[in-house]
Design an enzyme around this catalytic site. Structure first.
Site, PDB file in Angstrom:
ATOM      1  N   LYS A 257       0.471   4.353   6.865  1.00 39.51           N
ATOM      2  CA  LYS A 257      -0.276   5.292   5.635  1.00 39.51           C
ATOM      3  C   LYS A 257       0.238   6.630   5.681  1.00 39.51           C
ATOM      4  O   LYS A 257       1.019   6.998   6.879  1.00 39.51           O
ATOM      5  CB  LYS A 257      -1.774   5.129   5.962  1.00 39.51           C
TER       6      LYS A 257
ATOM      7  N   SER B 200       0.829  -1.373  -0.095  1.00 46.15           N
ATOM      8  CA  SER B 200       0.063  -0.053  -0.026  1.00 46.15           C
ATOM      9  C   SER B 200       0.914   1.182   0.127  1.00 46.15           C
ATOM     10  O   SER B 200       0.213   2.342  -0.175  1.00 46.15           O
ATOM     11  CB  SER B 200      -0.905  -0.092   1.377  1.00 46.15           C
TER      12      SER B 200
END
Length: 219
Positions: free
Chosen positions: A111, A43
């Site tokens: 993230k 990710s």
């Protein structure tokens, strides 16, 4: 009595004292300064690859909150992690190293912070770009430089929370995916462990995890 006559601890006691002191220092470092983590998924490509080992520093958030653009590690808000994104210490040595922060820890996510409390985050303009508080972002750090995939949303980040997204927008189960969850896809600041600071493995890609200047114009 001269200083040479002072008593010393036996070698075995000194060794135990040194080991205990080292362990205590390691626990303190883990709790307040640095902690090792690994990258569990794709990710955050291209900047961080699967199984990269990183150090996360906690000093930046001692007296403040995460900023837009920070890459942060945070506890699972609830149901975000898949089985493939966890790692387990398999033996007593690994478990001991994990306890003091020297074995890369699993059970967390990493993230990029796109919005902080009070921000309005919107997707997307005609060029597929995110906007934060009305300012379109030029996110050159994205996987392939690609814009958003067209998933539309318009959210206002609650105070004390973050809107987070992966740099590999086509392969990131981030705040967008969890819009319908009880927490609305937001991450509480108190769930943040720290800020990604240094990639330590593999050695040929060792280096600082740098902040982009993308968010400098957002107010």
């Amino acid at each position: 009595m001269s200083g040479t006559d002072s008593k010393h601890l036996p070698v075995w006691q000194e060794s135990i004292l040194l080991v205990v002191t080292a362990l205590l220092m390691a626990v303190i470092v883990k709790g307040f300064f640095l902690q090792a983590f690994y990258i569990p998924s794709q990710s955050m490509e291209p900047g961080l690859l699967v199984n990269d080992k990183i150090l996360v520093q906690k000093v930046s958030y001692w007296f403040g909150s995460p900023h837009r653009g920070d890459v942060v590690v945070f506890d699972d808000p609830g149901g975000w992690l898949g089985q493939a994104e966890t790692i387990t210490a398999h033996n007593p040595v690994q478990k001991g190293l994990e306890l003091i922060g020297l074995f890369p820890t699993g059970g967390h996510l990493i993230k990029r912070v796109v919005g902080v409390g009070g921000d309005r985050v919107v997707c997307c303009d005609s060029a597929g770009r995110l906007s934060v508080n009305g300012t379109a972002l030029d996110e050159s750090y994205l996987m392939g430089g690609a814009p958003m995939d067209g998933q539309k949303f318009d959210v206002e980040v609650p105070d004390g929370h973050l809107w987070v997204m992966g740099d590999n927008r086509g392969n990131s189960a981030d705040s967008r995916v969890h819009l319908g969850d009880p927490g609305g896809g937001f991450v509480a600041e108190e769930q943040v462990v720290g800020k990604a600071w240094l990639r330590v493995w593999p050695l040929n890609r060792m280096g600082l995890v740098r902040d982009p200047d993308t968010f400098a114009q957002v107010s």
